[in-house]
Design an enzyme around this catalytic site. Structure first.
Site, PDB file in Angstrom:
ATOM      1  N   HIS A 166       0.825  -1.210   0.000  1.00  0.00           N
ATOM      2  CA  HIS A 166       0.000   0.000   0.000  1.00  0.00           C
ATOM      3  C   HIS A 166       0.858   1.258   0.000  1.00  0.00           C
ATOM      4  O   HIS A 166       1.868   1.322   0.686  1.00  0.00           O
ATOM      5  CB  HIS A 166      -0.880   0.054   1.257  1.00  0.00           C
ATOM      6  CG  HIS A 166      -2.009  -0.909   1.229  1.00  0.00           C
ATOM      7  ND1 HIS A 166      -3.216  -0.624   0.652  1.00  0.00           N
ATOM      8  CD2 HIS A 166      -2.105  -2.172   1.707  1.00  0.00           C
ATOM      9  CE1 HIS A 166      -4.011  -1.666   0.774  1.00  0.00           C
ATOM     10  NE2 HIS A 166      -3.360  -2.616   1.408  1.00  0.00           N
ATOM     11  N   PRO A 167       0.398   2.274  -0.724  1.00  0.00           N
ATOM     12  CA  PRO A 167       1.025   3.592  -0.578  1.00  0.00           C
ATOM     13  C   PRO A 167       0.572   4.203   0.739  1.00  0.00           C
ATOM     14  O   PRO A 167      -0.480   3.845   1.264  1.00  0.00           O
ATOM     15  CB  PRO A 167       0.480   4.379  -1.764  1.00  0.00           C
ATOM     16  CG  PRO A 167      -0.834   3.737  -2.054  1.00  0.00           C
ATOM     17  CD  PRO A 167      -0.689   2.278  -1.694  1.00  0.00           C
ATOM     18  N   PHE A 179       0.249   2.905   8.169  1.00  0.00           N
ATOM     19  CA  PHE A 179      -1.144   3.072   8.557  1.00  0.00           C
ATOM     20  C   PHE A 179      -2.031   2.555   7.438  1.00  0.00           C
ATOM     21  O   PHE A 179      -1.934   2.992   6.293  1.00  0.00           O
ATOM     22  CB  PHE A 179      -1.404   4.563   8.816  1.00  0.00           C
ATOM     23  CG  PHE A 179      -2.827   4.919   9.091  1.00  0.00           C
ATOM     24  CD1 PHE A 179      -3.478   4.453  10.223  1.00  0.00           C
ATOM     25  CD2 PHE A 179      -3.518   5.750   8.228  1.00  0.00           C
ATOM     26  CE1 PHE A 179      -4.800   4.802  10.490  1.00  0.00           C
ATOM     27  CE2 PHE A 179      -4.831   6.109   8.482  1.00  0.00           C
ATOM     28  CZ  PHE A 179      -5.481   5.636   9.613  1.00  0.00           C
ATOM     29  N   ALA A 235      -9.903   3.724   2.937  1.00  0.00           N
ATOM     30  CA  ALA A 235     -10.058   5.163   2.728  1.00  0.00           C
ATOM     31  C   ALA A 235     -11.243   5.524   1.833  1.00  0.00           C
ATOM     32  O   ALA A 235     -11.602   6.699   1.753  1.00  0.00           O
ATOM     33  CB  ALA A 235      -8.769   5.725   2.122  1.00  0.00           C
TER      34      ALA A 235
END
Length: 166
Positions: A66-67, A119, A123
């Site tokens: 993940h970014p 984290f 989103a």
């Protein structure tokens, strides 16, 4: 792509599509082995049955793909294979002001330093301030609590990505 087409793909072609949904190798192989899926319900059931067998190492492998939330540079460069998925998921950061993006960046670094992984939050539908608030709240947790939180968020993300795939 429809489910029938996905079921017919050779494993070598289905594997990267699944990896874009969740990069945990154990999950990808489990989903490949569960094919063919009779319907979407059986697809999601197989997905959910794999969650309890994933180890911490599997989750960390998934998280690594993940970014960071709000890091638009990483969306553009490092994660090109999931850019279309993650970019849509993080659409709430596009309208964020510079201060919010900076606080997300600083908070993400503090989170990484404390927990050893980035984290993770589903989103989709969240604004940058919403994500920032969640990040700041979760910084108070223990590593074990955060591993569970991140794993639950990863599960949501994975199912949304499967939905987009098919």
């Amino acid at each position: 792509m429809n489910l029938g087409d996905f079921n017919q793909l050779p494993a070598a072609e289905a594997e990267p599509l699944l990896r874009n949904c969740c990069a945990a190798e154990t999950w990808v192989q489990g989903m490949l082995n569960a094919r063919p899926f009779m319907d979407r319900g059986s697809l999601y059931a197989a997905c959910r049955q794999l969650w309890p067998i994933l180890t911490e190492a599997d989750w960390l492998q998934a998280f690594e793909a993940h970014p960071r939330i709000g890091n638009l540079d990483s969306l553009r460069k490092k994660y090109a294979s999931t850019r279309n998925l993650a970019g849509d998921e993080q659409a709430g950061t596009r309208q964020a002001d510079e201060d919010t993006l900076q606080r997300l960046s600083t908070g993400n670094q503090a989170y990484l330093d404390k927990f050893g992984f980035i984290f993770i939050v589903c989103a989709t539908g969240k604004s940058a301030p919403d994500m920032l608030e969640l990040l700041e709240q979760r910084l108070c947790n223990t590593r074990g609590e955060e591993l569970q939180n991140a794993a639950q968020e990863q599960a949501k993300i994975t199912e949304l990505r499967l939905e987009k795939l098919l």
